[in-house]
Design an enzyme around this catalytic site. Structure first.
Site, PDB file in Angstrom:
ATOM      1  N   HIS A   1       0.853  -1.186   0.000  1.00 32.20           N
ATOM      2  CA  HIS A   1       0.000   0.000   0.000  1.00 32.20           C
ATOM      3  C   HIS A   1       0.885   1.230   0.000  1.00 32.20           C
ATOM      4  O   HIS A   1       1.941   1.235   0.627  1.00 32.20           O
ATOM      5  CB  HIS A   1      -0.902   0.015   1.252  1.00 32.20           C
ATOM      6  CG  HIS A   1      -2.050   0.946   1.114  1.00 32.20           C
ATOM      7  ND1 HIS A   1      -1.958   2.279   1.418  1.00 32.20           N
ATOM      8  CD2 HIS A   1      -3.312   0.739   0.654  1.00 32.20           C
ATOM      9  CE1 HIS A   1      -3.121   2.856   1.167  1.00 32.20           C
ATOM     10  NE2 HIS A   1      -3.959   1.948   0.693  1.00 32.20           N
TER      11      HIS A   1
ATOM     12  N   ASP B   1      -7.886  -5.450  -0.189  1.00 37.89           N
ATOM     13  CA  ASP B   1      -8.380  -6.307  -1.270  1.00 37.89           C
ATOM     14  C   ASP B   1      -8.004  -7.782  -1.112  1.00 37.89           C
ATOM     15  O   ASP B   1      -8.463  -8.612  -1.883  1.00 37.89           O
ATOM     16  CB  ASP B   1      -7.824  -5.811  -2.619  1.00 37.89           C
ATOM     17  CG  ASP B   1      -8.414  -4.468  -3.009  1.00 37.89           C
ATOM     18  OD1 ASP B   1      -9.631  -4.302  -2.842  1.00 37.89           O
ATOM     19  OD2 ASP B   1      -7.662  -3.597  -3.468  1.00 37.89           O
TER      20      ASP B   1
HETATM   21  N1  ACO Z   1       4.294  -7.504  -4.791  1.00 36.77           N
HETATM   22  C1  ACO Z   1       5.630  -7.469  -4.964  1.00 36.77           C
HETATM   23  N2  ACO Z   1       6.387  -6.373  -4.785  1.00 36.77           N
HETATM   24  C2  ACO Z   1       5.763  -5.247  -4.411  1.00 36.77           C
HETATM   25  C3  ACO Z   1       4.369  -5.208  -4.205  1.00 36.77           C
HETATM   26  C4  ACO Z   1       3.636  -6.407  -4.401  1.00 36.77           C
HETATM   27  N3  ACO Z   1       2.308  -6.406  -4.229  1.00 36.77           N
HETATM   28  N4  ACO Z   1       4.000  -3.950  -3.850  1.00 36.77           N
HETATM   29  C5  ACO Z   1       5.132  -3.229  -3.833  1.00 36.77           C
HETATM   30  N5  ACO Z   1       6.196  -4.014  -4.160  1.00 36.77           N
HETATM   31  C6  ACO Z   1       7.609  -3.609  -4.183  1.00 36.77           C
HETATM   32  C7  ACO Z   1       7.948  -2.818  -5.433  1.00 36.77           C
HETATM   33  O1  ACO Z   1       8.377  -3.643  -6.483  1.00 36.77           O
HETATM   34  C8  ACO Z   1       9.038  -1.915  -4.930  1.00 36.77           C
HETATM   35  O2  ACO Z   1      10.227  -2.690  -4.840  1.00 36.77           O
HETATM   36  P1  ACO Z   1      11.661  -1.995  -5.129  1.00 36.77           P
HETATM   37  O3  ACO Z   1      11.825  -1.007  -4.004  1.00 36.77           O
HETATM   38  O4  ACO Z   1      12.631  -3.098  -5.087  1.00 36.77           O
HETATM   39  O5  ACO Z   1      11.556  -1.322  -6.466  1.00 36.77           O
HETATM   40  C9  ACO Z   1       8.606  -1.592  -3.493  1.00 36.77           C
HETATM   41  O6  ACO Z   1       7.804  -2.717  -3.093  1.00 36.77           O
HETATM   42  C10 ACO Z   1       7.785  -0.314  -3.353  1.00 36.77           C
HETATM   43  O7  ACO Z   1       6.690  -0.411  -4.264  1.00 36.77           O
HETATM   44  P2  ACO Z   1       6.104   0.808  -5.056  1.00 36.77           P
HETATM   45  O8  ACO Z   1       5.492   0.328  -6.319  1.00 36.77           O
HETATM   46  O9  ACO Z   1       7.143   1.899  -5.176  1.00 36.77           O
HETATM   47  O10 ACO Z   1       4.987   1.282  -4.032  1.00 36.77           O
HETATM   48  P3  ACO Z   1       3.763   2.196  -4.366  1.00 36.77           P
HETATM   49  O11 ACO Z   1       3.406   2.874  -3.122  1.00 36.77           O
HETATM   50  O12 ACO Z   1       4.026   3.029  -5.564  1.00 36.77           O
HETATM   51  O13 ACO Z   1       2.612   1.135  -4.783  1.00 36.77           O
HETATM   52  C11 ACO Z   1       0.812  -0.354  -4.663  1.00 36.77           C
HETATM   53  C12 ACO Z   1       1.584   0.768  -3.946  1.00 36.77           C
HETATM   54  C13 ACO Z   1       0.387   0.120  -6.057  1.00 36.77           C
HETATM   55  C14 ACO Z   1      -0.449  -0.646  -3.848  1.00 36.77           C
HETATM   56  C15 ACO Z   1       1.692  -1.616  -4.749  1.00 36.77           C
HETATM   57  O14 ACO Z   1       2.010  -2.071  -3.461  1.00 36.77           O
HETATM   58  C16 ACO Z   1       1.054  -2.719  -5.562  1.00 36.77           C
HETATM   59  O15 ACO Z   1       1.177  -2.737  -6.803  1.00 36.77           O
HETATM   60  N6  ACO Z   1       0.338  -3.697  -4.897  1.00 36.77           N
HETATM   61  C17 ACO Z   1      -0.389  -4.738  -5.614  1.00 36.77           C
HETATM   62  C18 ACO Z   1      -1.704  -4.205  -6.153  1.00 36.77           C
HETATM   63  C19 ACO Z   1      -2.704  -3.981  -5.050  1.00 36.77           C
HETATM   64  O16 ACO Z   1      -2.923  -4.802  -4.174  1.00 36.77           O
HETATM   65  N7  ACO Z   1      -3.356  -2.809  -5.102  1.00 36.77           N
HETATM   66  C20 ACO Z   1      -4.410  -2.442  -4.150  1.00 36.77           C
HETATM   67  C21 ACO Z   1      -3.923  -1.411  -3.205  1.00 36.77           C
HETATM   68  S1  ACO Z   1      -5.163  -0.982  -2.042  1.00 36.77           S
HETATM   69  C22 ACO Z   1      -6.238  -0.041  -2.916  1.00 36.77           C
HETATM   70  O17 ACO Z   1      -5.892   0.706  -3.802  1.00 36.77           O
HETATM   71  C23 ACO Z   1      -7.595  -0.187  -2.661  1.00 36.77           C
END
Ligand code: ACO
Length: 431
Positions: free
Chosen positions: A307, A364
């Site tokens: 998140h 989710d």
């Molecule tokens: N699986 C694997 N790796 C992940 C995940 C995941 N679900 N989420 C984040 N990471 C990793 C990224 O690859 C990144 O790694 P790095 O530092 O080595 O590059 C690090 O964690 C930070 O991730 P970001 O993408 O920079 O975080 P951001 O805050 O931009 O994204 C998000 C948040 C979009 C929710 C992300 O965690 C994600 O894609 N999760 C999966 C989709 C999801 O569940 N979305 C629902 C969110 S809740 C809502 O909107 C209702």
């Protein structure tokens, strides 16, 4: 505003920037004068560190896992309120008394039908159309049928607009499902609760009348409350941004629905189930999926994990996980995906990749398993999210529209990185 300042020094010149303090102690550096005074903008892709507004609606502390609507803790609201009660709280800032709640319920019941002409719209979507695209289109169309948007900010006017949309979105959502099944539409009923009515419109059939199950109604009620607002998330920011151009509420909400559809946002509840089904088909090969999620060259992510704001447990996910176990037990459903989800969570939460990045299950991760157990099809999961989030979207739109002091069209800046000024070449001289 506090009398504290931050000082920013650029090329030897210092700029004093006011510090703004929120009511729960959150702090911001106010950069609004910076461009005018210095010629510099701030750059923040993805708005990782940018506040777009001040808001009285929802407080969220991602480090402590706190979520409050209008000052009330989410777990208390989810345990003790109806969704309609929470919607009222979000709209007007106070919990309703019994009379106010009854009046609001009455209003919602009164607005439940959609114009007969709009019902024909459903016939013109292809059978496989996503209910999210139908929902977004239909909500936008509501503006053509109910154009009388009031500029009145009285409580009555706010509740009337909100009740109409809350009521009609539920009817549209259920009708879109019925149409996709090729079944006759079921009209809303005056005697049922908001959630009971929705379930009845979804599942009642001429040959097999739906028996409203109180436990199922209670769970849907809880899920909608947990989704009702989450301050400046992607879809809510979209509603505000689109609304800031001056378009009507329906069009702004329609844009929010489109934003919610994305798998990185509300679409994750559908993506989670598809991922869990994939793991199941692969004979529970967790290692394969964890490896893919950790691979920087693979786009795959563990859906329902991580998140932008929560760096600890998402308080909503904790409540939903409990509700998931209870609901499956009550409905006597033995879904292998629940076991897979729990194992996946355990594996991820003991893996250094997820620990070091503070990646926890989000709202989710378990919600889709509950919806499945209730018989709600996977492509309707994000529609359920949209129904839940609607009070938040409306409240934020209202708050923005009523803000006479700070309301501005949303218009971010950029740093241009394209070609520098060059001489135009007429068509006949180009090789
Ligand atoms: N699986 C694997 N790796 C992940 C995940 C995941 N679900 N989420 C984040 N990471 C990793 C990224 O690859 C990144 O790694 P790095 O530092 O080595 O590059 C690090 O964690 C930070 O991730 P970001 O993408 O920079 O975080 P951001 O805050 O931009 O994204 C998000 C948040 C979009 C929710 C992300 O965690 C994600 O894609 N999760 C999966 C989709 C999801 O569940 N979305 C629902 C969110 S809740 C809502 O909107 C209702």
């Amino acid at each position: 505003m506090s009398d504290k300042h931050a000082t920013l020094t650029i090329e030897g010149k210092s700029y004093a920037l006011p510090i703004i303090e929120g009511s729960e102690g959150d702090m911001a550096v106010d950069i609004r004068s910076l461009l005018k005074e210095s010629g510099y903008i701030t750059l923040d892709s993805g708005y990782m560190n940018t506040g777009s507004c001040s808001s009285d609606i929802t407080f969220l502390d991602g480090n402590k896992g706190i979520l409050n609507y209008r000052g009330y803790a989410i777990d208390e609201l989810a345990e003790q309120c109806s969704f309609i009660e929470v919607a009222y709280l979000l709209f007007l800032g106070e919990l309703p008394n019994r009379t106010q709640l009854n009046d609001f319920r009455e209003l919602i019941s009164r607005y439940a039908l959609i114009h007969e002409d709009m019902i024909h719209f459903f016939d013109h979507f292809p059978p496989k159309a996503s209910p999210m695209s139908i929902l977004s289109t239909m909500v936008n169309s509501l503006g053509s049928y109910y154009p009388e948007m009031s500029a009145d900010s009285s409580d009555e006017a706010v509740l009337s607009v909100a009740a109409r949309l809350l009521s009609k979105i539920r009817t549209i959502a259920a009708f879109s499902y019925k149409k996709s099944e090729g079944h006759p539409l079921v009209s809303p009923r005056y005697d049922l609760s908001y959630c009971g009515n929705f379930l009845n419109m979804m599942f009642d059939k001429p040959v097999t009348p739906y028996v409203v199950h109180p436990e199922v109604v209670a769970t849907v009620n809880k899920l909608l409350i947990l989704h009702a607002d989450h301050e400046q998330n992607c879809s809510t920011s979209t509603v505000r941004l689109v609304g800031s151009a001056g378009v009507n509420l329906y069009t702004s909400i329609s844009a929010g629905i489109s934003a919610l559809w994305g798998p990185l946002h509300g679409g994750a509840n559908q993506a989670v189930i598809e991922m869990l089904e994939g793991i199941h088909r692969d004979n529970n090969d967790f290692e394969k999926y964890i490896k893919k999620a950790k691979d920087p060259n693979d786009n795959f992510r563990l859906s329902g994990f991580g998140h932008r704001v929560y760096k600890t447990f998402d308080p909503r996910a904790t409540i939903i996980k409990r509700a998931c176990e209870q609901t499956l037990k009550v409905l006597n459903v033995d879904d292998p995906l629940l076991e897979i989800a729990m194992q996946l969570e355990e594996i991820a939460r003991s893996d250094d990749y997820f620990i070091s990045r503070n990646l926890y299950p989000n709202v989710d991760f378990y919600s889709g398993i509950i919806y499945r157990a209730m018989g709600i099809p996977t492509n309707m999961f994000t529609v359920m999210f949209a129904m839940g989030r609607l009070p938040g979207w409306i409240s934020h739109w209202q708050e923005m529209m009523m803000d006479t002091k700070d309301r501005k069209i949303g218009r971010p800046r950029q740093i241009y990185t394209g070609p520098v000024k060059r001489d135009f070449v007429p068509l006949h001289e180009r090789g």
